[in-house]
Design an enzyme around this catalytic site. Structure first.
Site, PDB file in Angstrom:
ATOM      1  N   LYS A  80     -10.777  -0.990  -1.878  1.00  0.00           N
ATOM      2  CA  LYS A  80      -9.656  -0.334  -1.197  1.00  0.00           C
ATOM      3  C   LYS A  80      -9.766   1.168  -1.400  1.00  0.00           C
ATOM      4  CE  LYS A  80      -4.561  -0.775  -0.977  1.00  0.00           C
ATOM      5  NZ  LYS A  80      -3.402  -1.474  -1.601  1.00  0.00           N
ATOM      6  N   SER A 155      -0.560  -3.762   1.670  1.00  0.00           N
ATOM      7  CA  SER A 155      -1.311  -2.595   2.111  1.00  0.00           C
ATOM      8  C   SER A 155      -2.823  -2.763   2.016  1.00  0.00           C
ATOM      9  CB  SER A 155      -0.897  -1.384   1.270  1.00  0.00           C
ATOM     10  OG  SER A 155      -1.241  -1.587  -0.092  1.00  0.00           O
ATOM     11  N   SER A 179       0.729  -6.208  -2.283  1.00  0.00           N
ATOM     12  CA  SER A 179      -0.293  -5.610  -1.421  1.00  0.00           C
ATOM     13  C   SER A 179      -1.673  -6.259  -1.500  1.00  0.00           C
ATOM     14  CB  SER A 179      -0.420  -4.114  -1.726  1.00  0.00           C
ATOM     15  OG  SER A 179       0.617  -3.415  -1.082  1.00  0.00           O
TER      16      SER A 179
END
Lengths: 493, 484
Positions: A80, A155, A179
């Site tokens: 990420k 996310s 997330s």
């Protein structure tokens, strides 16, 4: 071996015993990227193709020489974009950091590199991890490989979608309120939010420091266990990392669930939960029972306050964590020819997106003199109530099972103008962050249109081994016909 | 302000930089005077994703300071974020302590035996520094070298009653911090910084009046001067029937006036909340005990002991204990030399003057305590006079050597032999017949002139008491001869 669908741990074993070359593995991932990335947009930054192939060749040469291979040698993985790696950008999905190159590497990333993993690139995310659909990325949304008109969740949507689409064999995400788990659930992959403190946060760009955890997203529970074992453990440079050795969960993964007490809170199956999701989750719980677990009723009544408490406490921390983006030292700088205040305003106004500004405002308000007691301190009280609820529940059960998300993946744009509806998509995941507990999502079925549904399992602090063992048992029941579909488009109905 | 109808109430906040090798939350060096931004790393630059790691050496020094100041150590204290935007603050917040500081209470004794009570002491990180280059075109430069240096903030209760008392508090506080070895307290380098607040209230009133805060106080005397100025200003304001505004004033050491800071800069809501990146700071009793065990004797007790053990006067004791190093030096001389009063007089006079002229410390003085003791012994056994000893000391200081050898080389040995002094007296009487006549005629004052003449003739070496006696005896003899 079907490289497109094989889990990372079998590929790991195959590379190590020489039945497959790391080069072939990397090529397969690069092929998936070449085929799907322009449509899915999982990545914000891709490592160079030649460099990845060179690194793969080095693994193959080392194996041929008979050198010992590290545990994840040659396994391509994605990070990420809020996990910093020296030599790669780290935008956090924000214009604020569009050209930012971090001067150091996150501990979790360093541990993967030391274990021989190859980093394919940095994945798309909601700006500064604030969002549940990856639509808050300043660089465009990511599509869900299972239905390309659907969000991948967020996310960590880029990480989950990349794993689902074979654009990486596993990925790291970060989970502040769900997330990792919500996008893993939406994308039909497994995802673990470890116990707070189990994985170092050093090098994770902070959203809400007392909630954030880095964790793995994988094609199977064993993949998740394998990666967790590699990244967990004390880090002297993160004072909140637990002073215990992490890992060892893969070894005990097949221990079974005989005698395990699985707590189920009926509150989680009431209004707001999609009926198809509820059915699939109940089948997952039934699978655990069939495998030998005992299902017991529990209550987590404070969880009804979890969402408001979370959005106050997490945003309060975020308002401080994001203060450093001021245009003075790095990242975007605007309005530098005017006054200092003008530079701050112009930089932060242009650099942050709407959701980030909303969170900063909420958090600043919640901490302001005269409001702090009513908001921030009350939220902290709820936080301890939620933790107390869990502590009471774990007196009578060993893990807690329930839904991961209220619905399957929603449509792109569907909730973008309704922040409250968006916040509610984290309703089942937030409590674990408030209490700092480990939680795992495992696919356990599909809805009518073929979109994945996941069960969420929550465990005792630092008992990832039990949690992952239970997840493996759900997986063995075969409720979810895994394997992301190449075209994806046929799912939306 | 002797006849003022108001009482002055002063509180001080003092920041002291701790003498650690590295910063409080990262491994960068805690050092003054280096190339700007050369002592920085991702942590103190506030790069995204970095985390603080507490330097426990800073905690040890902070606890040491707190114990020296007689504070109570909280077993569990909490770091907090103090939020504000400024270019010298890379994270946009300062890691400090708020509602649970590591130390509560404490006091600093004053010379008159009273005490100034402290409210608290807390640990925090320093911010960087803004530089405004010459020919200011509106740009500022940021130096983050000191960003993250470990500080303790010492907060007094509002109990100081005069600018003079504030000054004495600071002198006493600095002495203790220096003794404890926790800070170098160098104000020019920013190792010690002081903000003050002051209010007035009608004499006898118990409710506090509106206070103002004074900043930019770069020396203890600036603190005193600014407080005097502000007390006068507030008194005039109140006597004019106006109200004192709660505001922050900046002292200008050149114009000797304070002016209000722009209100915008002081309108802070710091939005404190517990620092989530650091666990609560636990200081267990065994750690406190082991730090307490290494605390040196503090200035107050040492002063009392010097008076009792060495018989020195209070003033000398205060001067001798004003630094631990000078006190040590004195004790080393005193161990080798029995006349403690002479040693004290020499140290507080000549020795301190040489130290300050050379801007050096007792431990670095070119004349060590052994050599000084040997030199003073030569005075005590009357081998040389005190003024000769000062000449010898000057040579020892500048060139080194052994006191007795220098005495010989400079031929400073006192003439105490009665036969030699007798000869001296005879020749002085012969050479100064008119003065001798005056003396014999009753002019007693002329005796001094004759002693001086004899001393001069001896090159200053004659033992003054032997000479005096011999001269008087010779003159009286003459007077007696006349009568006969």
């Amino acid at each position: 071996m079907d490289l497109r669908n094989a889990p990372a741990h079998t590929i790991r074993d195959a590379i190590r015993d020489g039945s497959i070359e790391a080069r072939a593995v990397v090529e397969s991932v690069l092929d998936a990227i070449a085929r799907d990335e322009s449509d899915l947009h999982c990545y914000l930054h891709l490592a160079g193709r030649d460099r990845l192939l060179e690194e793969a060749d080095r693994v193959d040469e080392a194996r041929r020489r008979g050198d010992p291979l590290p545990l994840l040698a040659g396994i391509p993985c994605a990070l990420k974009d809020n996990i910093v790696v020296k030599g790669m950008p780290a935008t956090c999905g924000s214009k604020m950091l569009e050209r930012f190159h971090p001067p150091y590497t996150a501990t979790a990333a360093r541990r993967l590199l030391d274990a021989g993993a190859l980093i394919t690139g940095k994945t798309n995310m909601d700006e500064f991890a604030m969002g549940s659909s990856t639509e808050n990325s300043a660089f465009g949304a990511t599509r869900n490989p299972w239905g390309r008109d659907r969000v991948p969740g967020g996310s960590s949507g880029g990480s989950a979608a990349a794993v689902a689409a074979g654009e990486a064999l596993f990925a790291l995400g970060s989970d502040t309120g769900g997330s990792i788990r919500q996008p893993a659930a939406f994308c039909g992959v497994a995802g673990l939010k470890p116990t707070y403190g189990a994985v170092s946060r050093r090098g994770l760009v902070a959203f809400a420091s007392s909630f954030d955890q880095i964790g793995p997203i994988g094609r199977s529970v064993r993949d998740v266990a394998m990666v967790f074992d590699a990244i967990a453990g004390v880090d002297p440079r993160d004072s909140t990392s637990a002073t215990r050795e992490g890992g060892g969960t893969e070894e005990t993964l097949d221990a079974g669930v005989a005698g395990l007490r699985v707590g189920v809170a009926e509150e989680f199956f009431r209004e707001g939960l999609d009926a198809e999701v509820a059915r699939a989750v109940r089948r997952g719980i039934e699978a655990l029972r069939v495998a030998g677990a005992a299902v017991v009723d529990i209550s987590l009544s404070s969880s009804r306050f979890a969402i408001p408490a979370y959005y106050i406490a997490a945003d309060a921390e975020a308002s401080a964590n994001l203060a450093r983006f001021d245009g003075v030292r790095y990242g975007l700088r605007r309005g530098a020819s005017g006054s200092l205040g003008g530079m701050y305003r112009a930089t932060r106004n242009d650099g942050f997106g709407a959701e980030v500004k909303r969170r900063i405002l909420i958090g600043t308000f919640a901490l302001s003199s005269g409001y702090r007691e009513a908001w921030y301190e009350r939220a902290m009280k709820v936080r301890s109530l939620v933790a107390a609820d869990y502590a009471a529940a774990f007196e009578i059960c060993d893990i807690i099972a329930g839904p991961a998300t209220p619905t399957t993946a929603f449509r792109l744009g569907e909730k973008q103008n309704d922040p409250l509806a968006m916040y509610l998509s984290d309703v089942y995941t937030i409590s674990a962050n408030l209490a700092g507990l480990p939680a795992l999502v495992v696919p356990c079925g599909s809805d009518r249109s073929g979109l994945p549904v996941a069960i969420q399992l929550t465990g005792r602090a630092f008992d990832e081994a039990t949690l992952l063992g239970a997840g493996a048992a759900v997986e063995r029941a075969g409720l979810f016909s895994g394997g992301p579909r190449a075209d994806g488009g046929e799912h939306h109905g | 302000m002797a006849e003022s109808p108001f009482d002055i109430v002063i509180g001080l906040e003092v920041h002291a930089r701790l003498l650690t090798e590295s910063k409080i939350f990262c491994p960068c060096a805690n050092r003054f005077g280096e190339e700007p931004n050369s002592l920085v790393c991702p942590v103190c630059l506030g790069m995204p994703g970095v985390l603080p790691v507490l330097n426990h050496r800073a905690v040890d020094l902070a606890v040491r300071a707190a114990l020296a100041l007689d504070g109570r150590i909280r077993p569990v204290s909490v770091f907090a974020r103090k939020n504000y935007f400024y270019p010298d603050l890379p994270k946009g917040y300062q890691i400090s302590q708020f509602d649970r500081p590591f130390c509560e209470g404490g006091a600093v004794p004053l010379p008159d035996g009273s005490k100034i009570e402290l409210i608290r002491i807390h640990l925090e990180e320093d911010a960087g520094k803004l530089l405004h280059p010459e020919g200011d075109d509106g740009h500022s430069l940021v130096d983050l070298n000191r960003c993250g240096d470990p500080l303790i903030e010492i907060v007094t209760a509002p109990v100081i009653t005069s600018p003079e008392e504030a000054y004495l508090f600071l002198v006493g506080l600095k002495e203790i911090l220096l003794y404890a070895g926790v800070s170098d307290c160098n104000m020019e380098e920013g190792s010690l910084r002081c903000d003050a607040n002051l209010s007035l209230r009608p004499r006898g009133e118990t409710k506090l009046g509106t206070k103002t805060e004074l900043k930019n106080l770069n020396s203890f005397s600036a603190v005193r001067a600014a407080l005097r100025w502000e007390a006068t200003r507030q008194e005039r304001t109140l006597l004019d029937g106006k109200k004192v505004n709660h505001e922050t004033l900046l002292w200008n050491a050149e114009t000797k006036e304070a002016s209000p800071m722009r209100t915008k800069e002081e309108a802070h809501d710091y939005r404190y909340f517990p620092e989530p990146d650091l666990p609560p700071l636990v200081i267990d009793p065994s750690r406190i005990d082991s730090i307490r065990a290494t605390l040196p004797e503090l200035p107050g007790p040492k002063r009392e002991r010097f008076m009792k053990e060495y018989g020195v006067r209070r003033y000398d004791a205060e001067v001798l204990t004003s630094s631990a190093e000078l006190a040590d030096y004195y004790e080393k001389v005193a161990a080798r030399f029995p006349d403690r009063a002479l040693a004290a007089a020499f140290l507080t006079g000549t020795f301190l003057r040489y130290l300050s002229e050379d801007d050096t410390a007792p431990g670095l003085a070119p004349v060590g305590p052994g050599a000084l003791a040997r030199l003073l012994s030569l005075v005590r056994d009357e081998t040389i006079s005190l003024s000769a000893a000062k000449k010898v000391f000057d040579v020892l200081w500048k060139e080194g050597g052994e006191p007795a050898e220098v005495v010989d080389r400079l031929a400073l040995r006192q003439i105490s032999d009665e036969g030699e002094v007798e000869k001296l007296v005879v020749s002085v009487i012969d050479e100064n017949a008119p003065q001798v006549e005056q003396f014999l005629g009753g002019k007693e004052k002329v005796f001094g002139f004759l002693v001086g003449a004899a001393m001069k003739k001896s090159g200053g070496r004659a033992n003054p008491s032997v000479l005096g006696e011999a001269l008087r005896a010779a003159l009286e003899k003459r007077r007696g001869g006349r009568r006969a």
